[in-house]
Scaffold this motif. Sequence first.
Motif, short mmCIF file in Angstrom:
data_model
loop_
_atom_site.label_atom_id
_atom_site.label_comp_id
_atom_site.label_asym_id
_atom_site.label_seq_id
_atom_site.Cartn_x
_atom_site.Cartn_y
_atom_site.Cartn_z
N UNK A 1 41.81 34.60 33.15
CA UNK A 1 41.46 35.40 34.19
C UNK A 1 40.72 34.10 35.26
N UNK A 2 40.71 34.40 36.69
CA UNK A 2 40.16 33.51 37.41
C UNK A 2 38.43 33.85 37.50
N UNK A 3 37.71 33.04 38.09
CA UNK A 3 36.24 33.39 38.17
C UNK A 3 35.73 34.45 38.74
N UNK A 4 36.68 34.91 39.90
CA UNK A 4 36.55 36.05 40.53
C UNK A 4 36.81 37.34 39.52
N UNK A 5 38.04 37.36 38.77
CA UNK A 5 38.11 38.32 37.94
C UNK A 5 37.43 38.45 36.72
#
Length: 353
Positions: A134-138
């Motif tokens: 996952x990305x940081x935002x996710x």
Amino acid sequence: MADVKLQDVRKNFSGLEVIHGVDLQVESGEFCVFVGPSGCGKSTLLRMIAGLEETSSGRISIGPRDVTHVDPAKRGVAMVFQSYALYPHMTVRDNMGFGLKMGGAPKDEVKRKVDEAARVLKLDAFMDRKPKALSGGQRQRVAIGRAIVRGPDVFLFDEPLSNLDAELRVEMRIELARLHRDIGATMIYVTHDQVEAMTLADKIVVLRSGRVEQVGGPMELYQDPANRFVAGFIGSPAMNFMKADGIGGARVRLPALGQEVALPVSAALTGRAVTLGFRPEHLQLKPEQDGYPIDMVEALGGVSYAYIRGADGTQIVAEMRGAERLKSGDRVKIVLDPKRLYAFDQKTEERIR
């Protein structure tokens, strides 16, 4: 949802008082932001509400309950930290439902609540992934989802966006604002970023050295600051400040600009040492050969900021818009808007009205 009330709340560390008699009311369903510089006590105050820091004296209430000395797990709060604190070996679904599962909730209830949180946070497509995919935002949305499924009375956020890059921070600010609108929960949010405070909050609490400097809505604090600290902290770029000498009635002399102006105050300023404040958008620049030099222009597209050096070396920031803009090296006259000037006592830093 529940309201949160703090009454003369204090915190001591080894005999040193770091939170000084805070009184505060956060209404049910309100998005309240604690903002201030590093070390001002905002995270300590949040952790006291969560029960992660012991309250030395005073009273903390959540809804009708006095929770001052209640165990954190029984306060009806859920906290989202700067670090995502996700289990790396678990999927998104398992991470979000872990707290409910450990609490003995039935499987169908866990699934229903996790699915609903995933829908609200637009995580449906990621439920079988692990955090490393996952990305940081996710990842931050998963951490928020884990809080949502608990169904708390109050959400507590401790600088949740500070690990994200600039673009993701903007995206997540929008997500948080939408989340608050959709679920209508009481949220208390800590940040040092006044832009986050201005864009997210219903109510802002400005803290300095463990004390509340001012409480109010974003535009209230922007337009009507109680003192120089709040005036300088709220707003980007910051308010301009310069020394002024009271010369009679509400008139002052400005050594930095070689001007005299009348301030919109009722107090007599004769012989009084005053700090004048004005925002970058509340002045005009006029080209003038004998004017003050523009040291630098910060061009940001739709807006530019000119950094000007006054007669006594005071730096003045001016906002410029439109197609025709001045450039570095130009000399200008600075024209102030008398209705948009603020006066502060140089000693106490309190607003003069």
